[in-house]
Scaffold this active site. Structure first.
Site, PDB file in Angstrom:
ATOM      1  CG  ASP A   1     -46.725  34.330  15.001  1.00  0.00           C
ATOM      2  OD1 ASP A   1     -47.743  35.033  15.110  1.00  0.00           O
ATOM      3  OD2 ASP A   1     -45.973  34.369  14.008  1.00  0.00           O
ATOM      4  CB  ILE A   2     -43.616  32.090  11.755  1.00  0.00           C
ATOM      5  CG1 ILE A   2     -42.468  31.547  10.904  1.00  0.00           C
ATOM      6  CG2 ILE A   2     -43.614  33.602  11.729  1.00  0.00           C
ATOM      7  CD1 ILE A   2     -42.770  30.238  10.257  1.00  0.00           C
TER       8      ILE A   2
ATOM      9  CE  LYS B   1     -57.357  35.645   4.382  1.00  0.00           C
ATOM     10  NZ  LYS B   1     -57.204  34.657   5.472  1.00  0.00           N
TER      11      LYS B   1
ATOM     12  CE1 TYR C   1     -55.335  38.556   3.420  1.00  0.00           C
ATOM     13  CE2 TYR C   1     -56.755  40.376   2.797  1.00  0.00           C
ATOM     14  CZ  TYR C   1     -56.326  39.471   3.735  1.00  0.00           C
ATOM     15  OH  TYR C   1     -56.891  39.465   4.975  1.00  0.00           O
TER      16      TYR C   1
HETATM   17  N1  SER Z   1     -57.231  44.712   6.518  1.00  0.00           N
HETATM   18  C1  SER Z   1     -56.962  43.837   5.434  1.00  0.00           C
HETATM   19  C2  SER Z   1     -56.025  44.435   4.477  1.00  0.00           C
HETATM   20  O1  SER Z   1     -56.025  45.634   4.349  1.00  0.00           O
HETATM   21  C3  SER Z   1     -58.236  43.477   4.734  1.00  0.00           C
HETATM   22  O2  SER Z   1     -58.623  42.226   5.148  1.00  0.00           O
HETATM   23  O3  SER Z   1     -55.334  43.724   3.819  1.00  0.00           O
END
Ligand code: SER
Length: 315
Positions: free
Chosen positions: A37-38, A146, A142
């Site tokens: 981990d970082i 992804k 995010y």
């Molecule tokens: N659990 C994550 C989030 O809420 C979804 O991949 O960002």
């Protein structure tokens, strides 16, 4: 065979990583599973390496030092945190992924696990029983990272025969580790607050239905997809994965069956529109068909398990 090769888990101190390392070490022995981990761990987690996944040379050095053949790359900013720092989130989520993909492309490692998310879906995606293949128009950093990562998985598999495997995790709910910066975090926080304070203020509105999964089921799915024969893995972008679905009100109601005095109120914040853009439920037929996926926990089972296990821990 995974048991004969060393495995590296990047992001091992996070919600998925800590539980995954525990399970992999039980299965294959401590020495086989290198956690990284970082930051330094706060407890003994050896064998452990401090590692920044964005530093390609450092990742390669650790991989070669331990003769790693399998990498689980879990380092990422989750949905809510990523919205606070979009440029860094994009860089971390993508650069880290490339650093690991390229090690496989160069023949240094054999197999990669990389988590995707329900966040790859967006406002015009079909919301109920969201299929594997459909419109995907994520509107969070995010989700965009992804979805891009999924397309690179497919590309590296097709062009370079890279054995990368991936799951679109729903919200993970478990008692062993705390989530960090996601939109689904409420479904873990609620249990801690229910036991400690008897009430919870939800940052999502009462009827916001989201796909969730017991973290133990998600870890088992992760290990199962990685142990499946290579040719069983037909989906090379990322598999839909489902456990259960519930709203904050339904979860609160299930908790009240055990803690009748528990109360909930609602103060939706910036995470509400993120949740509104995601599916309510997921169709994971491909995972069930290709590598025999089956979740063990539904909402009632999860609530009982969470309360039983957290009761002694939360005071
Ligand atoms: N659990 C994550 C989030 O809420 C979804 O991949 O960002």
């Amino acid at each position: 065979m995974i048991s004969e090769t060393k495995t590296l888990v990047i992001g091992a101190l996070g919600q998925v990583g800590s539980e995954l390392v525990e399970q992999l070490r039980l299965k294959h022995g401590n020495d086989q599973i290198i956690a990284s981990d970082i930051r330094e761990p706060e407890h003994d987690f050896a064998p452990f390496e401090v590692l920044n996944v964005m530093d390609a040379e450092a990742v390669k050095t650790v991989v070669e030092k331990h003769n790693i053949k399998v990498v689980y790359n879990l380092a990422a900013l989750l949905s809510a945190t990523a919205e606070q720092n979009p440029a860094f989130a994009w860089e971390l989520n993508m650069a880290g992924h490339f650093n690991v993909l390229n090690l496989a492309k160069d023949g240094i490692i054999d197999t990669i696990f990389w988590p995707s998310s329900i966040a790859v879906f967006g406002p015009t995606t079909p919301q109920n029983q969201t299929p594997q293949d459909c419109i995907m128009d994520p509107n969070t950093v995010y989700g965009i990272s992804k979805l891009a990562g999924e397309r690179w998985n497919q590309y590296y598999f097709e062009k370079y025969d890279v054995d990368v495997r991936s799951l679109r995790y729903p919200g993970l709910v478990g008692y062993k580790a705390l989530p960090g910066g996601g939109t689904t975090d409420y479904a873990v926080d609620i249990f801690h607050k229910a036991l400690k304070d008897g009430n919870y203020t939800s940052f999502l509105s009462e009827n916001t239905e989201l796909p969730m999964i017991y973290s133990g089921d998600a870890i088992r799915a992760t290990i199962e997809i990685m142990e499946a024969p290579k040719d069983a893995i037909k989906v090379r972008s990322s598999y839909n994965l489902a456990g259960m679905s519930f709203t904050p009100a339904q979860l609160a109601n299930a908790i009240q069956q055990h803690l009748p005095d528990f109360s909930i109120n609602y103060e939706p914040d910036f995470r509400q529109p993120i949740a509104d853009s995601w599916p309510s439920s997921i169709d994971d037929a491909y995972a069930r068909k290709d590598w025999n996926w089956k979740p063990a926990y539904d909402t009632e089972g999860l609530v009982k398990l969470m309360l039983d296990n957290l009761r002694e821990l939360v005071v």
